[in-house]
Each structure stands twice: as structure tokens, then as C-alpha cells.
Design a protein around this motif. Structure first.
Motif, PDB file in Angstrom:
ATOM      1  N   ALA A 162      49.114  30.738  67.436  1.00  0.00           N
ATOM      2  CA  ALA A 162      50.235  30.027  66.845  1.00  0.00           C
ATOM      3  C   ALA A 162      50.204  29.768  65.512  1.00  0.00           C
ATOM      4  O   ALA A 162      49.312  30.262  64.972  1.00  0.00           O
ATOM      5  N   GLY A 163      51.176  29.759  64.154  1.00  0.00           N
ATOM      6  CA  GLY A 163      51.228  30.148  63.347  1.00  0.00           C
ATOM      7  C   GLY A 163      52.412  31.187  63.090  1.00  0.00           C
ATOM      8  O   GLY A 163      51.969  32.389  64.008  1.00  0.00           O
ATOM      9  N   GLN A 164      51.433  31.346  61.744  1.00  0.00           N
ATOM     10  CA  GLN A 164      52.119  32.872  61.266  1.00  0.00           C
ATOM     11  C   GLN A 164      50.607  33.598  61.161  1.00  0.00           C
ATOM     12  O   GLN A 164      49.538  33.549  61.818  1.00  0.00           O
ATOM     13  N   VAL A 165      51.753  34.933  61.772  1.00  0.00           N
ATOM     14  CA  VAL A 165      50.550  36.089  62.554  1.00  0.00           C
ATOM     15  C   VAL A 165      49.414  36.634  61.104  1.00  0.00           C
ATOM     16  O   VAL A 165      50.200  36.425  59.692  1.00  0.00           O
ATOM     17  N   GLY A 166      48.905  37.459  60.860  1.00  0.00           N
ATOM     18  CA  GLY A 166      47.722  38.602  60.377  1.00  0.00           C
ATOM     19  C   GLY A 166      48.487  39.048  59.094  1.00  0.00           C
ATOM     20  O   GLY A 166      50.123  39.526  59.634  1.00  0.00           O
ATOM     21  N   ILE A 167      47.360  39.192  57.672  1.00  0.00           N
ATOM     22  CA  ILE A 167      48.160  40.290  57.079  1.00  0.00           C
ATOM     23  C   ILE A 167      48.483  41.562  58.077  1.00  0.00           C
ATOM     24  O   ILE A 167      49.672  42.331  57.596  1.00  0.00           O
ATOM     25  N   LEU A 168      47.470  42.366  58.801  1.00  0.00           N
ATOM     26  CA  LEU A 168      47.640  43.581  59.779  1.00  0.00           C
ATOM     27  C   LEU A 168      49.526  43.643  60.558  1.00  0.00           C
ATOM     28  O   LEU A 168      49.711  44.923  60.513  1.00  0.00           O
ATOM     29  N   GLN A 169      49.182  42.819  61.177  1.00  0.00           N
ATOM     30  CA  GLN A 169      50.400  42.501  62.146  1.00  0.00           C
ATOM     31  C   GLN A 169      51.693  42.427  61.342  1.00  0.00           C
ATOM     32  O   GLN A 169      52.766  43.470  61.868  1.00  0.00           O
ATOM     33  N   SER A 170      51.573  41.420  60.055  1.00  0.00           N
ATOM     34  CA  SER A 170      52.752  41.697  58.829  1.00  0.00           C
ATOM     35  C   SER A 170      53.352  42.764  58.901  1.00  0.00           C
ATOM     36  O   SER A 170      54.248  43.000  58.172  1.00  0.00           O
ATOM     37  N   VAL A 171      52.707  43.305  58.400  1.00  0.00           N
ATOM     38  CA  VAL A 171      52.217  45.533  58.088  1.00  0.00           C
ATOM     39  C   VAL A 171      52.770  46.644  59.671  1.00  0.00           C
ATOM     40  O   VAL A 171      52.896  47.441  58.583  1.00  0.00           O
ATOM     41  N   GLY A 172      52.819  45.353  60.159  1.00  0.00           N
ATOM     42  CA  GLY A 172      53.234  46.642  61.325  1.00  0.00           C
ATOM     43  C   GLY A 172      52.377  47.185  61.793  1.00  0.00           C
ATOM     44  O   GLY A 172      52.428  48.468  63.230  1.00  0.00           O
ATOM     45  N   ILE A 173      50.737  47.092  61.471  1.00  0.00           N
ATOM     46  CA  ILE A 173      49.677  47.135  62.280  1.00  0.00           C
ATOM     47  C   ILE A 173      49.309  46.276  63.452  1.00  0.00           C
ATOM     48  O   ILE A 173      48.836  45.206  63.568  1.00  0.00           O
ATOM     49  N   ARG A 174      49.610  46.905  64.766  1.00  0.00           N
ATOM     50  CA  ARG A 174      48.921  45.721  66.066  1.00  0.00           C
ATOM     51  C   ARG A 174      47.684  46.079  66.074  1.00  0.00           C
ATOM     52  O   ARG A 174      46.988  46.849  66.421  1.00  0.00           O
ATOM     53  N   THR A 175      47.355  44.882  66.552  1.00  0.00           N
ATOM     54  CA  THR A 175      46.279  44.543  66.013  1.00  0.00           C
ATOM     55  C   THR A 175      45.421  43.704  67.925  1.00  0.00           C
ATOM     56  O   THR A 175      46.295  42.927  67.721  1.00  0.00           O
ATOM     57  N   PRO A 176      44.930  44.652  68.492  1.00  0.00           N
ATOM     58  CA  PRO A 176      44.836  43.549  70.330  1.00  0.00           C
ATOM     59  C   PRO A 176      43.802  42.514  69.767  1.00  0.00           C
ATOM     60  O   PRO A 176      42.771  42.284  68.519  1.00  0.00           O
ATOM     61  N   ASP A 177      43.393  42.243  71.322  1.00  0.00           N
ATOM     62  CA  ASP A 177      43.230  40.376  71.250  1.00  0.00           C
ATOM     63  C   ASP A 177      41.674  40.598  70.619  1.00  0.00           C
ATOM     64  O   ASP A 177      40.758  39.662  70.469  1.00  0.00           O
ATOM     65  N   TRP A 178      40.798  41.527  71.369  1.00  0.00           N
ATOM     66  CA  TRP A 178      39.433  41.626  71.388  1.00  0.00           C
ATOM     67  C   TRP A 178      39.354  41.859  69.902  1.00  0.00           C
ATOM     68  O   TRP A 178      37.581  41.804  69.430  1.00  0.00           O
ATOM     69  N   LEU A 179      39.744  42.511  68.590  1.00  0.00           N
ATOM     70  CA  LEU A 179      39.244  42.264  67.647  1.00  0.00           C
ATOM     71  C   LEU A 179      40.403  40.904  66.685  1.00  0.00           C
ATOM     72  O   LEU A 179      39.179  40.511  65.855  1.00  0.00           O
ATOM     73  N   ALA A 180      40.979  40.634  67.181  1.00  0.00           N
ATOM     74  CA  ALA A 180      41.555  39.053  66.299  1.00  0.00           C
ATOM     75  C   ALA A 180      40.922  38.235  66.961  1.00  0.00           C
ATOM     76  O   ALA A 180      40.171  37.072  66.628  1.00  0.00           O
ATOM     77  N   TYR A 181      40.455  38.119  68.406  1.00  0.00           N
ATOM     78  CA  TYR A 181      39.215  37.038  68.798  1.00  0.00           C
ATOM     79  C   TYR A 181      38.363  37.106  70.124  1.00  0.00           C
ATOM     80  O   TYR A 181      38.531  38.237  69.780  1.00  0.00           O
ATOM     81  N   GLY A 182      37.760  36.258  70.373  1.00  0.00           N
ATOM     82  CA  GLY A 182      36.469  36.172  71.070  1.00  0.00           C
ATOM     83  C   GLY A 182      35.335  36.623  70.398  1.00  0.00           C
ATOM     84  O   GLY A 182      34.814  36.314  69.479  1.00  0.00           O
ATOM     85  N   PRO A 183      34.701  37.947  71.532  1.00  0.00           N
ATOM     86  CA  PRO A 183      33.022  37.827  70.634  1.00  0.00           C
ATOM     87  C   PRO A 183      33.096  39.055  69.673  1.00  0.00           C
ATOM     88  O   PRO A 183      31.307  38.292  68.563  1.00  0.00           O
ATOM     89  N   LEU A 184      33.099  39.425  69.369  1.00  0.00           N
ATOM     90  CA  LEU A 184      33.394  40.800  67.970  1.00  0.00           C
ATOM     91  C   LEU A 184      33.823  39.652  67.051  1.00  0.00           C
ATOM     92  O   LEU A 184      32.597  39.932  66.082  1.00  0.00           O
ATOM     93  N   PRO A 185      35.414  39.133  66.676  1.00  0.00           N
ATOM     94  CA  PRO A 185      34.916  38.922  65.266  1.00  0.00           C
ATOM     95  C   PRO A 185      34.036  37.647  65.394  1.00  0.00           C
ATOM     96  O   PRO A 185      33.745  37.088  64.181  1.00  0.00           O
ATOM     97  N   ILE A 186      33.684  36.451  66.253  1.00  0.00           N
ATOM     98  CA  ILE A 186      32.983  35.662  66.121  1.00  0.00           C
ATOM     99  C   ILE A 186      30.845  35.769  65.603  1.00  0.00           C
ATOM    100  O   ILE A 186      30.684  35.794  65.037  1.00  0.00           O
ATOM    101  N   ILE A 187      30.769  37.693  66.278  1.00  0.00           N
ATOM    102  CA  ILE A 187      29.455  37.662  65.476  1.00  0.00           C
ATOM    103  C   ILE A 187      29.650  38.341  64.522  1.00  0.00           C
ATOM    104  O   ILE A 187      28.964  38.101  63.837  1.00  0.00           O
TER     105      ILE A 187
END
Length: 608
Positions: A162-187
Motif C-alpha cells: 500500500a501507499g506510493q510506489v517507489g522512485i524506480l516504479q514511478s519513472v517507469g522501471i518495473r521492480t520485481p517482487d524479489w527485488l522489492a521485498y523478501g530475503p535479498l533486500p533484508i540481507i
């Protein structure tokens, strides 16, 4: 009838004489009584919560009698079966445990590579600006750990949350779920927060290695890989093992980052699973998970202690001048400096500027939409739960006042208690009392914060004997904050009292000074440095603490940290970012003032 004069009166019986003598001794030196009082206090505040959470995991709770076929309060193995063997045990425990291990190992490897590389750069090479790099690279540790996770969301968030999308998404760059959430960004985000921890441990160890040992091996014909394998690695093992185990222990109890970046993808670790169980009022399940986290934390620190004993045989003997000789990077000096600057920019400037930019623009990266509404607006369009800027209304100021008041009182209690523990341990004549205080005051360090908060909630959520229910009160927050930071102040108090001789107190006692006079006019003034350190360091740490307080705060006891997480739950990313920036500013300012007042530095000895 004959009247006996005072001289002719019979002496009191032996038992009464001994009692009078002990009372007289106690009045002049109440160290023994103080030790017993501290034993009772620490027993109730540290040991009793663990006993309570263990009891809750083994006794049937109200509401579960239908599922377990037992009456509430009876001993049961239902919760053990539910967590470890039931059809939903994978969701409750095994999957979060696996995710926790993945995050812990990944974060540790990330922190070792970045922190170890930077440690070698600032301690063993002639890279330009060594002193500046050594100080700049520890700044990420001064920031709240979820600062990086909110910055990551601001950059990579997609429409799944929920809420406003991120900077990359707002300029037209699609960010996949594995990059936005989950183990990789947490690590990655936890690694950016904890690499300074490795930098400090490994950097100090590298400074103690005598390079004459390496030179001697090379003169004897040993190749570089043999020098590293047979000399450098064995000498570095104590620091490396401590860094690995302590980073894993920190990650085990952290809550903010896995919650912010794991919740949108339903990626649970043990800390967030424990929080969810308590939120669902599954007290028995939460108690079992808390005991598992406690057991893992204790095993990690015991393993670290064991390894330190094993590695004590690896010592460095050599001249200081040889130890300080640096490797010449030659033409790689400035590229190495640029690498250090890149690490600083990625771990400090990018997160902070990303958060700041998100709070002053309505559309990411579009400076034409510059606004201060998220800070100052009286009414934000579409906002319901927090309908104004962070500096408007009473929420931020109430949370800031609660944070300063609760953390400040907890820090004062922690410092005084730590010095009193040090006094009893060093001055006392009861070795068992001293051993108990020494070990129990260190016990909270072995327990991850969120698990100790769950144990405290288990003990204080209901009235027990003369102690009323404390849940929802500022008093409980003050107690838990003080106890969780007690290991640092107690160790500081013990070290400070060990260095203070008995002669000043003995001279004052001969002159007729009471115990309180000796403490207030001699011990406390002489140990004011330890007291100041014992107050300020827990204060700085407590201001950015989330894992310990997330389950203990209510609407009336909101802190800055819990306010920011609450705004994340509402989907008000910009407002949450603004509150985190306030926390970061206060935390950095207090850390700077601490270093100035105590004439110390987190990076002392690393560079220059």
C-alpha cells in the motif's frame, strides 16, 4: 526493692549481642544487604520473565481448552506439538526458522566481505584519508537499522504494498517482487547496518598483528597463500568468530527490517513470527517461539566464549613499530580511497538523501513538486490515521517526549544499578552473591531483544501476587529498557570499581563518614565518568530501539520508533521516513555528544 544501676545491669544475652553487633556493622557497611537486595531485584526482573515464558509454554492458556482437551492452567505439551509437529508447524516455526538462517548467513557474509575489506583498507594500507574513512564508515551503525529498509522501499517499492510506489516504479522501471521485498533486500539492508560492527572487531584485530611475522615467513620462502593460511587467518580467528556469531545473534532478534521488507511478501522470520503470534493472542505458541530464540541466542554467545578460550593460544609478540607498518598501495591508493567513499555513499548518503527527498517532493525525482507538507501541513489530502505533517498535531511530540522521558529514566537507572552491582561484586565479601550478580546482570545480553520483550510481557501482562499488571504503563517500558542495557553498565561498573582502591573509603570511614556519605562524596564523584558513559550509551541505543519495545507499547506509550512502524502499517511512507530522519538526527547528535563528553570514538585506533 533494689534498683540496678547501668553499671550493675546484666549484659544482654549472646544472641541479642550478636544481632546488635550485626545491625551496627550493617549501618556502617550495608554492602551485604545491598547485595541481597540486588539479587532479589535482578532475580525478579531477569530470571522471573524467563521462568514465566517457560511456564506459559507448558501450561494451557484460556481459549485453547477445546483444541487441547484439557483445562486451562494444566501442564500440557500441546504448544510444543503445535509449533514443532502439527500441520501448521511449517508456517509457525520451520519456515520462519529457515528464513532466519538464510537471512543470518547472508547478512553475515555481506558484513564480513564489506566490513572486513574496509577494515583491511583503513588499518593495513596507506590509503589516503584513513582517519576520515575510519570515522565515516561506522556512521551506519549509529542509524536505526530500519532506516535502510525504508530507503530501500522508497527506491524499489512496487504496487504490491500500500501507499506510493517507489522512485524506480514511478519513472517507469518495473521492480520485481524479489527485488522489492523478501530475503535479498533484508540481507543487503541488514548487511549495510552491521558491516561497521565487523569493521570495528576485525580492524582492531588487524592492528594487533605484527607484520614481522609475515615478513619472516616470506624471507623463509613461504608464498602469500601460505602466509595468509598459516599466520594471518589463525591470528584473526578470534575476531572473525566473534564477528560471525555476534552478527548472527543481532540478526536473530532484529524486528524492524524483516517486518518492513518481509511483510508485503509474507516472508516471515522468527522475530516477526513471534510478534504475529502475540498479536493473534496465541500466548502459548509465542512462548515456545520465544524460548527457541532465547536458546539460540544463549548458544551463540556461549559458542563465542568457547571459541575465544580456544583461540587464546594465538597471540602476537612483536615491536609496536613493526605492527604499525602499512602496506603501500602505490598507484591503487586513490582507487582504494574511492572504493571506501563509495561504501560510505551507499551506506549513509544514499539512504538518508533518499528518505529526505521522499519527504519534500510529492512525485519522486520531480523537484518541481517540492513541498513541505509532509513536515508542516495542517491537512494532508487523503490521509486518515495521520492527517497532517509530522511537526503538526501532537503525535510526534508526544512520542518524542515519551522516548526522551522513558529512555532517559531507564538510562539513569541502568547506570546507577550497574555501578552498584560493580560495588557489590568488587567490595562484597560474599562470593556467591558476587557471582550471581555478575552472571545474571550479563544474561540479557545473551537474549535477543524481542525474545526478552516477550518474556517480560508474559510476566507483567497480568497481576502476580503483590505486583499489579504493568502492561501498557511507562513503568514497564522503563524497567525493560534498563534491564536490557544492564550488561553494558554492569560490566562498566565492575571495571570501574576494580580500578578504585579501598583507601579513600577506609579513610572516610575512620573519620566517621556513613556509608551513604562515602558513596555520595567519594565513590560517585570519582566514578562520574563511568556513570556518564553508563547513562549516555544506553540512552543513544534506546532512542533507536524497536525490537524490545514493539510488543510493550500501547496508544498512550507510543515512542518515536513505534510511531514510524505504525506509519508504515498505514502505508504513509513519506511520514514514516520523516519520523525516521528525526530519530537518525537525534541518535547521531547524541552519539557525537557522547564521544565528545567521554573523549572517545567508535573508530578509535582504526585509522591514522
Amino acid at each position: 526493692m533494689a534498683v540496678l544501676t547501668k553499671a550493675e545491669a546484666p549484659p544482654p544475652p549472646p544472641g541479642r549481642r550478636r544481632l546488635l553487633y550485626r545491625l551496627q556493622v550493617l549501618r556502617h557497611d550495608p554492602t551485604a544487604a545491598l547485595g541481597l537486595i540486588l539479587v532479589v531485584v535482578l532475580g525478579y526482573l531477569v530470571v522471573a520473565p524467563l521462568v514465566a515464558v517457560l511456564s506459559d509454554s507448558a501450561r494451557l492458556q484460556y481459549g485453547d481448552e477445546i483444541h487441547a482437551g484439557q483445562r486451562p492452567g494444566e501442564w500440557t505439551g500441546y504448544y510444543l506439538w503445535r509449533v514443532f509437529r502439527s500441520q501448521i508447524s511449517g508456517l509457525l516455526f520451520w519456515e520462519p526458522l529457515l528464513n532466519t538462517l538464510v537471512v543470518a548467513v547472508g547478512t553475515t557474509l555481506f558484513a564480513l566481505i564489506v566490513g572486513g575489506g574496509m577494515a583491511w583498507l583503513v588499518t593495513r594500507t596507506n590509503v589516503p584519508g584513513r582517519k576520515w574513512l575510519a570515522g565515516a564508515l561506522v556512521v551506519p551503525y549509529m542509524l536505526p537499522s530500519w532506516t535502510f529498509s525504508l530507503a530501500w522501499l522508497t527506491l524499489f517499492k512496487n504496487e504490491r504494498a500500500a501507499g506510493q510506489v517507489g522512485i524506480l516504479q514511478s519513472v517507469g522501471i518495473r521492480t520485481p517482487d524479489w527485488l522489492a521485498y523478501g530475503p535479498l533486500p533484508i540481507i543487503v539492508t541488514l548487511g549495510l547496518h552491521y558491516y561497521p560492527f565487523v569493521l570495528l572487531l576485525v580492524g582492531n584485530a588487524l592492528r594487533r598483528i605484527d607484520v614481522q611475522l609475515e615478513d619472516s615467513a616470506r624471507i623463509l620462502g613461504a608464498p602469500q597463500r601460505t602466509v595468509i593460511r598459516r599466520i594471518v587467518v589463525p591470528l584473526m580467528l578470534p575476531a572473525l568468530s566473534s564477528a560471525v556469531l555476534l552478527v548472527i545473534g543481532r540478526v536473530l532478534g532484529t524486528f524492524g527490517t524483516p517486518y518492513v521488507l518481509g511483510l508485503p511478501a509474507d516472508y516471515r522470520v522468527l522475530s516477526t513470527g513471534l510478534f504475529q503470534s502475540i498479536r493473534d493472542r496465541s500466548t502459548g505458541v509465542a512462548s515456545v517461539i520465544a524460548m527457541v530464540i532465547v536458546a539460540i541466542g544463549i548458544l551463540i554467545v556461549l559458542a563465542d566464549t568457547r571459541m575465544m578460550r580456544e583461540h587464546r593460544r594465538f597471540v602476537t609478540v612483536g615491536g609496536k613499530g613493526a605492527m604499525d607498518r602499512l602496506s603501500d598501495l602505490r598507484r591503487w591508493r586513490w582507487p582504494a580511497f574511492a572504493l571506501g567513499v563509495v561504501v560510505f555513499v551507499v551506506s549513509v548518503l544514499v539512504p538518508v538523501l533518499t528518505l529526505l527527498l521522499s519527504t519534500v517532493t510529492r512525485t519522486p525525482l520531480d523537484l518541481s513538486t517540492f513541498t513541505l507538507d509532509y513536515w508542516l501541513a495542517e491537512q494532508l489530502p487523503g490521509a486518515v490515521g495521520f492527517p497532517h505533517g509530522v511537526f503538526r498535531g501532537s503525535e510526534l511530540w508526544a512520542a518524542a517526549w515519551n522516548s526522551l522521558r522513558i529512555v532517559g529514566l531507564a538510562s539513569i537507572i541502568c547506570a546507577v544499578l550497574g555501578l552498584l552491582i560493580g560495588y557489590v561484586v568488587v567490595r562484597g565479601t560474599a562470593p556467591r552473591v558476587a557471582a550471581f550478580l555478575r552472571q545474571v546482570s550479563f544474561l540479557p545480553y545473551l537474549i535477543p531483544g524481542i525474545a526478552f520483550a516477550a518474556a517480560s510481557l508474559s510476566l507483567f501482562a497480568v497481576a502476580r501476587g503483590p505486583i499489579p499488571a504493568l502492561y501498557g504503563t511507562t513503568f514497564l517500558l522503563i524497567l525493560v529498557m534498563a534491564v536490557t542495557h544492564l550488561p553494558y553498565s554492569s560490566r562498566s561498573g565492575i571495571a570501574a570499581m576494580t580500578q578504585l582502591g579501598r583507601e579513600p573509603e577506609e579513610a572516610a570511614q575512620i573519620a566517621g563518614a556513613s556509608w551513604w556519605q562515602r558513596m555520595s562524596r567519594i565513590v560517585f564523584p570519582i566514578q562520574k565518568g563511568a556513570l556518564v558513559t553508563g547513562i549516555i550509551l544506553p540512552f543513544v541505543s534506546g532512542l533507536k530501539e524497536l525490537s524490545i519495545v514493539i510488543m510493550l507499547t500501547t496508544t498512550g506509550t507510543q515512542l518515536l520508533t513505534t510511531l514510524s512502524i505504525g506509519l508504515v502499517d498505514y502505508g504513509y511512507t513519506q511520514l514514516a521516513n520523516a519520523v525516521v530522519l528525526v530519530i537518525a538526527l537525534v541518535s547521531f547528535t547524541m552519539t557525537y555528544l557522547t564521544q565528545r563528553l567521554t573523549n572517545s570514538s567508535l573508530a578509535s585506533g582504526l585509522g591514522g
